[in-house]
Design an enzyme around this catalytic site. Structure first.
Site, short mmCIF file in Angstrom:
data_model
loop_
_atom_site.label_atom_id
_atom_site.label_comp_id
_atom_site.label_asym_id
_atom_site.label_seq_id
_atom_site.Cartn_x
_atom_site.Cartn_y
_atom_site.Cartn_z
N ARG A 1 -16.98 12.49 22.99
CA ARG A 1 -17.43 13.82 23.37
C ARG A 1 -18.76 14.14 22.68
O ARG A 1 -19.23 13.37 21.86
CB ARG A 1 -16.38 14.87 23.02
CG ARG A 1 -16.07 14.96 21.54
CD ARG A 1 -15.06 16.09 21.28
NE ARG A 1 -14.68 16.11 19.88
CZ ARG A 1 -13.89 17.02 19.30
NH1 ARG A 1 -13.39 18.01 20.04
NH2 ARG A 1 -13.59 16.96 18.02
N GLU B 1 -9.08 27.31 15.79
CA GLU B 1 -8.17 26.16 15.71
C GLU B 1 -7.60 26.12 14.30
O GLU B 1 -8.31 25.88 13.34
CB GLU B 1 -8.91 24.85 16.02
CG GLU B 1 -9.57 24.85 17.40
CD GLU B 1 -10.23 23.52 17.75
OE1 GLU B 1 -10.07 22.55 16.99
OE2 GLU B 1 -10.92 23.47 18.78
N GLU C 1 -6.72 11.98 20.14
CA GLU C 1 -6.00 12.88 19.23
C GLU C 1 -4.49 12.80 19.40
O GLU C 1 -3.79 13.74 19.07
CB GLU C 1 -6.51 14.31 19.42
CG GLU C 1 -7.95 14.48 18.95
CD GLU C 1 -8.47 15.91 19.06
OE1 GLU C 1 -7.78 16.75 19.65
OE2 GLU C 1 -9.59 16.16 18.56
N GLU D 1 -17.54 23.34 19.04
CA GLU D 1 -17.92 22.72 17.76
C GLU D 1 -19.31 22.09 17.79
O GLU D 1 -19.47 20.88 17.58
CB GLU D 1 -16.88 21.69 17.31
CG GLU D 1 -15.55 22.34 16.94
CD GLU D 1 -14.48 21.32 16.54
OE1 GLU D 1 -14.72 20.12 16.68
OE2 GLU D 1 -13.41 21.74 16.11
N MET E 1 -2.44 11.46 17.62
CA MET E 1 -1.75 11.59 16.33
C MET E 1 -2.03 12.96 15.69
O MET E 1 -1.75 13.15 14.51
CB MET E 1 -2.17 10.47 15.38
CG MET E 1 -1.84 9.08 15.87
SD MET E 1 -0.05 8.78 16.01
CE MET E 1 0.35 8.44 14.29
#
Ligand SMILES: [Zn+2]
Ligand SMILES: [Zn+2]
Ligand SMILES: [Zn+2]
Lengths: 639, 639, 639
Positions: free
Chosen positions: B105, B315, B363, B144, B365
């Site tokens: 990303r 988040e 992601e 972000e 995990m």
């Protein structure tokens, strides 16, 4: 099988006048095998199509007439400089996008079809010329696949081959997008040719993408090897083999091995301890001049599996090497110890690298059995001593072990792609299990997940086995009385997703991984009663009985009958407890071994192998410093 | 203001059949906000121009009807793969000159005008479609900024944009040469288009060049963000926001924040401790499963300033994450603690990331409130518990603190460009000051240098503030009773020169930095009476009174009335002394806090927040392990 | 010779109105030399061919009229930005294949003929203009060759020049293949133009290839320098010199020095200790603000050899610098100490860098004798104090030392190409020998292998000397009573092969290296009677007498009459023993020095130099903290 000794020899490095004397001295040393040719392409074909095999004809003749069996190598690990003029894009490309240039070896990309054709061409020529030569007793294809990080290439040709490979795997791009979960972060592709190698991405790439690229890269090695096998098979009746490198995990050795007759590996105990083991400083100091007591045996047992019972040490360290961070000399006795240890694990041949130290180029500081000016190096007498021991001991016959470890290359790729904790490594985990079994005095077999005996083991361990479907679960259960999984077993699907059935998704044990934790190296989670887990914790739930618990009462080991699941990466004390528990359950007799002393059983002998710099007395046997004591089975071994 | 809870949700990851149930369970958990859409471009527009918003329409409807307020994200952090076919050169380029490829990303260069047009196009489409949708209660732009080191790009397009930016800044190339001191080493340019990004230079580039490039790069982020703001503003009446990342300093958050209505940030306490804090091993072990006791509060206070009072946690870590070197689980209570701590600092919403753990991709995990197979993860109950606590406590109202820290992004860029000592870091220095204030039980405000209250503070600290002109000196003096500068405050001009008036160049205090020293971490310069400076020493002269002296009698703190200058980077003991001295001077009441216990005052409550794994008794209050005690202001807090 | 002081000055950095005052203050400080011009190309020639020397004319005039002798630098280390427009490919290329961009200094490839022509053009212009100017008393060519790792470039032009260089060396490609042992790994070339620089190879390149590239790269520096020498020689009668950098080993300083009249070097004691010494933390802390007690003297003695007796310190650290990891200030007295130490070792001039600290660009944090705002910095008074001391002490005359060390740049290249053990470094080894001689109170000379006195030394040490032919062995024997070789002396041929005659291949001592071991830093091999070897062990055989033995009875030192061979890298205790043994054999009188105190003899003085932060009493002399005591030879020095 009566084990024999061999040596690696480079006639092209020495005046022809020396060859006969060399051959004679090999025989006098007790050596019966000699490997040649694997780096000599520039002498076989100095310019494209200009073949010069006369010198090789004579070398084979001199060696063969002296009584040596020749292993002839195809020289495809070292394409000559002119090859690059023909194939401009044959170099592999590193993860930074740079071509990996000429000037050493292994300078080729496994996906370059033009180069593969050159390799089959030279194999064809050699096969036609030497395939029925009575002195040629085996063929080695290429040399140390994967060494110097050469399995994975990020070239345009690799990318292109990857597209086809993916298309074969997934059929449609939608299937791939679904399998990889590319909806995440809008990573969906419109076609296979958009998919690049997973390097230089902004942040970490999809682990499914990485794992696919690792599988593809491994398959390219398999195909590269098979291309030469297919050429040589019709031209010769002697075995084909390859020499694998220690702790080289970047391609599936089992799959390459399926196309070959014998597995061989290159054993450099002191270099490996310095260079590729997580051992702490104390361990590295204690065994500085001996190598790690379990590292060689691990690979011996692994390659016995890769070779389906037939395996050699093709290159045995005979003195200091040149390539590790530190290169001390072996202690007196170690060259013989390493050789006999290989024999204990079933090596048909132990072959030293190399006959005489080269005075030039990259390996000029790599010891041989002779010094560069042709005097005996310390290894020579130890080779002779090994030959004497072998002569006195008769045949050595392997038997199926009582315990086995399932070893899976793809699990290493998966966990390298996504370690989740900086201390987690598949090899490290499996090696810690292997060490524990050896501390308990057990002989160990390795198994590949695709092919193992349908019965006969008391215990099979499969720590860290990434993917575990019900078919494999069932086969494992059938093959042993007790199967021990975990940590991180059955944690992902083939396409690197968390299985819909949950982790580990066992049908025979109600046990779910709800949460995973990874820990810094100084943090241990104690287990009630002793031992601890480190690095990795699977937090378990489920109705399966808790056999061990962490101090916070979370399950540390769950199990039911023949299936256990370990909830963390055990430290030594925990591994020892678990092994002891398995022994109680299935009736294994253990032999707690002192540090540095190891034990290996064959049909007729028990080998006691002492990696320590001091003698050890164990069970009434004295084993000298760096020594091996071989006990005949009819003699009383353990009192 | 009554704080609320939220959650991040990815309808595109799950079967539509699950949505309604998910929404229902969110509501049951006490959640009222849901963020969606920010990574879903490939589902909104699978191929160029082919818009698919039907699924999103339905998702918003399902969520909204259930009672949730939706934050809708523009998906511009994840351009689909087809975007690269349209804009071949849109990738950012790293400092080694390599394009940063597709496959994760944030794969775009902030200077690519073509991509910016694509972003405003999609924002326009979304704004038109959802701008007046009653369920849409806020918009998030991109995701972000700066994460994964993406602010600075070394692409050709960035270089070109940099030329224009420089021309705007300096007007003529002679002015630039003069401002940067390019006569040094003959670095003078003949024209703006000769100026390349400051990477790959033979040795270090001119720090003025680097600082300009950092300012430019930050401005590109501001412009990128503003382009979408300008599109959305006319189309909607609800707030626009962005979610910033912790310890992300590469662009000026205050400037981006000026164009937005609310600042939000992404709080991963355990990941941050492992990943981006200089804490020593003991600290990292003590707070391994809690996170650093000051790191979250620091950011809460900072983003309250960025959002001019309005801020959220967008988040909130709900369990173990996947991206830090080590990823342990939060101790029980920590998810609630983090949530309430945010509330104490003024968060309007605390939103968990994410609802359900994804079973695929990067992601997989990363824990959610639910496990991948839809069972409650430990975070879920803590979210519910937080909701219960919030329900019971009424409104939370922030008040201006008595002490403030001036935080300046450009100072970080300057000192990163030229640290002068390997241990010096702007963030580290400011964070040490913040910690000291919190150890003293104080609530803290952050200020941007361009915009702060004209009065009302007892103390303002501005450590490491790179540039300090007389206008700012005056404004600071007006805003507080005592301003504490140094070390390294006022050390350079806007163009990274030593000011002609000297350092720090104060009008109200005769104090000159004659010499600067940097020290290795094991060397401390003791201060008479206790404490020491480390890393950085400003050797001072001048007639301003010495308030503290080093053991060699050099001034350690100079000051006069309302202006002090600290001559070194204080260790904890020295910070504590300095804070105590300020308190005496201006009449602050301090509350020495035990390790791991922190205190935050709002209008009606005092929050006591215990990061320790054990209960603490303080001032008559028992605060449980990983617990929060909220004391009503009419109740006696401190006895 | 009467030593003088100098200073480095940049008139182009300051208003012309300040020049006369600056000159006056220099004179008042006791300074008689001033270096200018070496970075001012963009002011001499702002655009191609547009010459602006008027300002330089005036600067020279102002300085000269004030009584200063001017060293004028050619500005070729800093080509202006327009140069790149003329010579697109003039940038050097790093080992990763990236051009090393404009924006600092030394941005040129030594193999770019076009740039060399620009350099001779500017030298010609300057020589014609100033060659007979009465104020110009010396010329400096370029600045700090090799600094910032600039000797070796991997550009296409370098590759092309390398081909010609190789052809000159080897004549035919077959000769090269033979010399390098390219039969190994089929690395044989068909023509010189196939040979690329040895970067980016798959695994390590042939060390012969690397060594040749290092020799070639060094020769390119020599040729680059000589091109300007050849232009300036006919135009001026004053000395030509260059300023070398400390621990810069990438080119052969002796060879560059042969074309020049004086060697000068740039001495940054505190920066070097922080930045480029293997000293342990305790040593680095003890001497943090003084620098290593042997590092400066080592270079003084080395450059006395490079300059064939004539040498200066061109840049003397006067306060904190900007470029080391940590930059503390010198303790009071150190600037004077460093200056007088240089004088003790024979410096004709000690020149401070720089007059006034620049307020801009890369070195704005580098102290000068004045602060940026023109106030005295601490170094100024120490310079003045040094001048006073010099005024009082009359002439200083060097005498040939009793002991010498042979220093060989190519040995460093060889052992960097193939260290064999991670702890082995040629510089480190030679420096450990030098330290040991200094601990014994000896004055030391350095020798180049190609050129040294034919007699007069009691002892010559040649540790790590890579190549030793019989001619050199003979010359060494003639020049001294006792020559101490080893470890790793005579270990390879010029073409990096193990010599056919064996290692070290001595004619006067029967001593063979049978085996080499390298050891991790924590492992020492004890010598019977005290001391140990570390890092490197040569296992010796041969009939030469064993003078020392390892604990396993292997020889640690073999020797016969005038030739000894040391079998390992000595630790301090072993070096001390060996030096003591040499002293006994040849009749040297030693003076065991306390830590940090050093001693240097000239014809008429003994200098006692105290690097400690506390006073020392030695042999009846009190030497102050950071002080120098100069004892006249007619006075009793040692009782
Ligand atoms: Zn031919
Ligand atoms: Zn469509
Ligand atoms: Zn002009």
């Amino acid at each position: 099988m009566k084990p024999e000794l061999g040596v690696c020899y480079y006639p092209e490095h020495w005046p022809e006048a020396m060859w006969a004397d060399d051959a004679q001295r090999m025989i006098e040393t007790g050596i019966t095998w000699v490997r040649i040719g694997e780096f000599a392409w520039s002498r076989m074909e100095p310019t494209p199509g200009d073949l010069h095999f006369d010198w090789l004809d004579r070398a084979i003749e001199v060696l063969g007439v002296a009584g040596l069996k020749v292993v002839l190598g195809t020289p495809t690990a070292t394409p000559p400089r002119w090859m690059l003029e023909k194939h401009l894009d044959m170099l592999a490309v590193d993860a930074n996008g740079q071509p990996r240039k000429f000037g050493s070896r292994r300078h080729y990309c496994f996906s370059h079809q033009g180069y593969i054709k050159e390799c089959t061409r030279v194999a064809q020529i050699m096969g036609e010329r030497y395939g029925r030569n009575p002195h040629i007793a085996a063929w080695q294809i290429d040399n140390e696949y994967g060494c110097h990080d050469t399995t994975v290439s990020y070239s345009h040709l690799a990318a292109k081959a990857f597209h086809h490979w993916l298309e074969n795997q997934y059929g449609t791009i939608d299937a791939l997008n679904e399998a990889w979960g590319n909806v995440f972060w809008s990573m969906e592709y419109d076609g296979f040719d958009q998919i690049e190698p997973p390097n230089l991405t902004v942040t970490e790439p999809n682990p499914a993408h990485v794992l696919a690229y690792r599988r593809f890269s491994s398959d390219q090695v398999v195909a590269f090897n098979k291309a030469q096998v297919d050429v040589l098979r019709p031209l010769t009746d002697v075995p084909l083999l390859h020499n694998y490198m220690g702790r080289e995990l970047d391609f599936d050795h089992f799959k390459v091995g399926e196309d070959l007759d014998i597995a061989t590996w290159d054993s450099y105990p002191i270099g490996f301890l310095s260079d590729r083991l997580e051992a702490d400083d104390a361990q590295k100091t204690t065994f500085l001049q001996q190598g790690d007591p379990d590292m060689q045996a691990f690979h011996h047992d692994l390659y016995r599996a890769v070779g389906r019972g037939r395996w050699w040490v093709m290159e045995q360290q005979p003195g200091p090497v040149n390539w590790a961070p530190y290169n001390p000399a072996p202690l007196p006795g170690m060259v013989r110890l390493w050789s006999l240890e290989a024999v204990a694990h079933g090596a048909e041949v132990v072959s030293y690298f190399r006959w005489r130290q080269a005075p030039f180029a990259q390996e000029q500081m790599h010891a041989g059995l002779l010094t560069p000016n042709n005097r005996p190096a310390p290894g020579l007498a130890e080779a002779r001593g090994t030959a004497d021991t072998l002569a006195g001991m008769g045949t050595v016959t392997q038997v199926q072990a009582q315990v086995a470890i399932l070893f899976d290359y793809a699990s290493d790729w998966a966990w390298t792609a996504q370690p989740q904790g900086a201390g987690f490594s598949y090899f490290r985990l499996v090696f810690s299990a292997y060490r524990a079994l050896r501390r308990a005095g057990l002989s160990v077999d390795f198994l590949s997940s695709s092919n193992f005996p349908t019965q006969g083991y008391k215990v099979i361990l499969a720590p860290g086995l990434a993917t575990l479907d019900s078919e494999l679960e069932q086969r494992l259960s059938g093959a042993c009385d007790l199967c021990v999984l975990g940590p991180r077993s059955g944690a992902i699907t083939h396409d690197f997703q968390i299985p819909k059935a949950g982790r580990p998704g066992l049908s025979r044990l109600d046990c779910d991984v709800d949460l995973v934790e990874t820990l810094p190296p100084n943090v241990h989670r104690g287990v009630i009663g002793g031992g601890a887990a480190q690095h990795w914790i699977d937090r378990l739930s489920g109705t399966g009985p808790d056999l061990l618990s962490f101090e916070d009462e979370a399950p540390a080991l769950k199990g039911d009958g023949g299936l256990w699941y370990l909830a963390g990466f055990p430290d030594e004390a925990l591994w020892d407890r678990v092994i002891t528990m398995t022994a109680h359950q299935v009736g294994l007799s253990l032999h707690q071994m002192p540090e540095g002393l190891r034990r290996r059983e064959t049909e007729n002998h028990t080998f006691l192998i002492n990696y320590n710099a001091d003698p050890v007395i164990w069970n009434g046997h004295q084993i000298g410093a760096c020594g091996v004591t071989i006990v005949k089975k009819d003699a009383p071994e353990e009192r």
